[in-house]
Design a protein around this motif. Structure first.
Motif, mmCIF file in Angstrom:
data_model
loop_
_atom_site.group_PDB
_atom_site.id
_atom_site.type_symbol
_atom_site.label_atom_id
_atom_site.label_comp_id
_atom_site.label_asym_id
_atom_site.label_seq_id
_atom_site.Cartn_x
_atom_site.Cartn_y
_atom_site.Cartn_z
ATOM 1 N N ALA A 114 -0.670 -3.895 9.057
ATOM 2 C CA ALA A 114 -0.549 -2.580 9.701
ATOM 3 C C ALA A 114 0.874 -2.054 9.578
ATOM 4 C CB ALA A 114 -0.945 -2.683 11.172
ATOM 5 N N GLY A 115 1.860 -2.948 9.708
ATOM 6 C CA GLY A 115 3.252 -2.540 9.589
ATOM 7 C C GLY A 115 3.578 -2.049 8.197
ATOM 8 N N ALA A 116 3.102 -2.766 7.170
ATOM 9 C CA ALA A 116 3.341 -2.332 5.789
ATOM 10 C C ALA A 116 2.680 -0.983 5.521
ATOM 11 C CB ALA A 116 2.807 -3.380 4.816
ATOM 12 N N ALA A 117 1.461 -0.807 6.033
ATOM 13 C CA ALA A 117 0.767 0.478 5.854
ATOM 14 C C ALA A 117 1.534 1.603 6.533
ATOM 15 C CB ALA A 117 -0.651 0.375 6.419
ATOM 16 N N LEU A 118 2.018 1.351 7.758
ATOM 17 C CA LEU A 118 2.803 2.363 8.476
ATOM 18 C C LEU A 118 4.083 2.715 7.710
ATOM 19 C CD1 LEU A 118 2.764 1.536 12.307
ATOM 20 C CD2 LEU A 118 1.952 3.619 11.173
ATOM 21 N N ALA A 119 4.761 1.692 7.172
ATOM 22 C CA ALA A 119 5.998 1.932 6.432
ATOM 23 C C ALA A 119 5.747 2.837 5.230
ATOM 24 C CB ALA A 119 6.610 0.610 5.987
ATOM 25 N N LEU A 120 4.662 2.576 4.505
ATOM 26 C CA LEU A 120 4.358 3.373 3.326
ATOM 27 C C LEU A 120 3.888 4.774 3.706
ATOM 28 C CD1 LEU A 120 2.621 0.644 1.153
ATOM 29 C CD2 LEU A 120 4.961 1.496 0.989
ATOM 30 N N ILE A 121 3.106 4.885 4.774
ATOM 31 C CA ILE A 121 2.675 6.208 5.242
ATOM 32 C C ILE A 121 3.895 7.036 5.665
ATOM 33 C CG2 ILE A 121 1.463 7.431 7.094
ATOM 34 C CD1 ILE A 121 -0.610 5.146 7.029
ATOM 35 N N GLY A 122 4.795 6.396 6.394
ATOM 36 C CA GLY A 122 6.006 7.093 6.810
ATOM 37 C C GLY A 122 6.827 7.544 5.626
ATOM 38 N N LEU A 123 6.888 6.715 4.575
ATOM 39 C CA LEU A 123 7.626 7.083 3.377
ATOM 40 C C LEU A 123 7.006 8.290 2.690
ATOM 41 C CD1 LEU A 123 9.921 6.329 1.455
ATOM 42 C CD2 LEU A 123 8.327 4.829 0.252
ATOM 43 N N VAL A 124 5.677 8.318 2.613
ATOM 44 C CA VAL A 124 4.987 9.462 2.008
ATOM 45 C C VAL A 124 5.273 10.738 2.789
ATOM 46 C CG1 VAL A 124 2.731 10.462 1.528
ATOM 47 C CG2 VAL A 124 3.161 8.075 0.957
ATOM 48 N N VAL A 125 5.199 10.660 4.113
ATOM 49 C CA VAL A 125 5.468 11.825 4.964
ATOM 50 C C VAL A 125 6.904 12.312 4.762
ATOM 51 C CG1 VAL A 125 5.689 12.632 7.343
ATOM 52 C CG2 VAL A 125 3.745 11.194 6.699
ATOM 53 N N ALA A 126 7.855 11.370 4.733
ATOM 54 C CA ALA A 126 9.258 11.736 4.570
ATOM 55 C C ALA A 126 9.512 12.367 3.204
ATOM 56 C CB ALA A 126 10.145 10.505 4.753
ATOM 57 N N LEU A 127 8.951 11.781 2.156
ATOM 58 C CA LEU A 127 9.153 12.324 0.818
ATOM 59 C C LEU A 127 8.500 13.686 0.659
ATOM 60 C CD1 LEU A 127 8.657 9.164 -1.418
ATOM 61 C CD2 LEU A 127 10.745 10.505 -1.186
ATOM 62 N N ALA A 128 7.315 13.851 1.233
ATOM 63 C CA ALA A 128 6.594 15.121 1.103
ATOM 64 C C ALA A 128 7.365 16.264 1.742
ATOM 65 C CB ALA A 128 5.213 15.000 1.743
#
Length: 311
Positions: free
Chosen positions: A284-298
């Protein structure tokens, strides 16, 4: 009809380049593990970028891209190259002794955060609320992975050492990234500049290795030699060249999404070859980290300094 056909070819080439860079840089974290052992880590870094610099020089001259650099250009290459290819990589290699390669890759996926903060300070680039939210999600996710990575309290010191070293590497890489986003850097020819950056980085690596590890040490095992060639040729000379081509073709924003793919590849390889054990919390932590990265980059596709120094 011809224009549509050429556009389709260009899209396929871009997709291939994106996948190639992501797979190469996702795999390097594991390959670095094989460089630790007989040869002190500083010498492994020095060998890597001495060879990579030589390959870049041959490529740049052979393709007619070589141009003379001004004194100011050399000063830029020396500072950025030292931060990127000396300080950054020596800290990365040191951190690999303490934590899994996949975890370090996940830490580096959040390179966009210090990139944005330094860009705000140096280049006055605005930071959006969406970027802050995405960054917070990513950091929380990384925190969950780290918290679940060591169950024995006695091992927390080792984990902390590795994370501090990786964090220092991220700051060094981010400094070089932001320097490359400035107006002067954009006026420099990319291939000669990268070649000189690797040259000055290699000089720093050799000086650091000699000062901290003594005379050069060689490892004639096939595993070490193949890994060194892969890191110098594929991960350094080829990947950086392809990445810069990709940036020119699709733009820095879309190219930066390789930061999402790289840790996925790294964590997968870490699971297979290093025996990393996933739990519900770490997944769940890895998924959150990647989701957060997508949101930040977008939220910052057009303005974010591109994380060019992945491994």
């Amino acid at each position: 009809m011809i224009a549509r056909y050429l556009s389709a070819i260009s899209a396929r080439i871009s997709a291939f380049e994106f996948a190639l860079v992501s797979l190469i840089w996702g795999s390097t974290w594991l390959v670095i593990k094989g460089q630790l052992g007989v040869v002190p880590a500083p010498w492994s870094v020095a060998y890597r970028f001495t060879l990579a610099c030589t390959l870049m020089a041959v490529f740049t001259i052979a393709t007619g891209r070589w141009v003379r650099m001004t004194r100011r250009g050399h000063a830029f290459a020396a500072i950025a190259g030292t931060a990127q290819f000396a300080l950054n990589f020596n800290l990365v290699y040191a951190s690999e002794r303490h934590v899994t390669s996949g975890l370090i890759a996940l830490v580096f996926a959040l390179l966009v955060v210090p990139n944005a903060l330094l860009s705000r300070i140096v280049l006055k680039t605005p930071i959006s609320l969406r970027f802050l939210i995405g960054s917070a999600i990513g950091i929380i996710g990384l925190g969950l992975v780290v918290a679940d990575d060591r169950h024995d309290p006695a091992e927390w010191s080792t984990t902390l050492d590795g994370l501090l070293l990786a964090g220092g590497a991220v700051l060094c890489a981010s400094t070089a990234n932001v320097m490359q986003a400035g107006g002067f850097a954009r006026s420099l020819a990319p291939f000669p500049t990268l070649t000189w950056m690797m040259f000055y980085g290699a000089l720093g690596d050799i000086a650091f290795a000699a000062a901290t590890s003594g005379p050069p040490v060689l490892d004639f095992r096939a595993e070490y030699a193949i890994g060194l060639i892969y890191l110098a040729f594929a991960a350094s000379a080829v990947a950086f060249t392809v990445y810069y081509r990709l940036i020119r073709r699709i733009g820095p924003g879309p190219a930066a999404y390789s930061s999402v793919i790289v840790p996925i590849v790294a964590m997968t390889l870490s699971t297979i070859f290093e025996g990393y054990r996933w739990s519900v919390i770490s997944a769940a932590g890895a998924a959150l980290a990647l989701i957060g990265l997508v949101v930040a980059l977008a939220s910052r596709r057009k303005k974010l300094p591109v994380p060019a120094a992945t491994r």
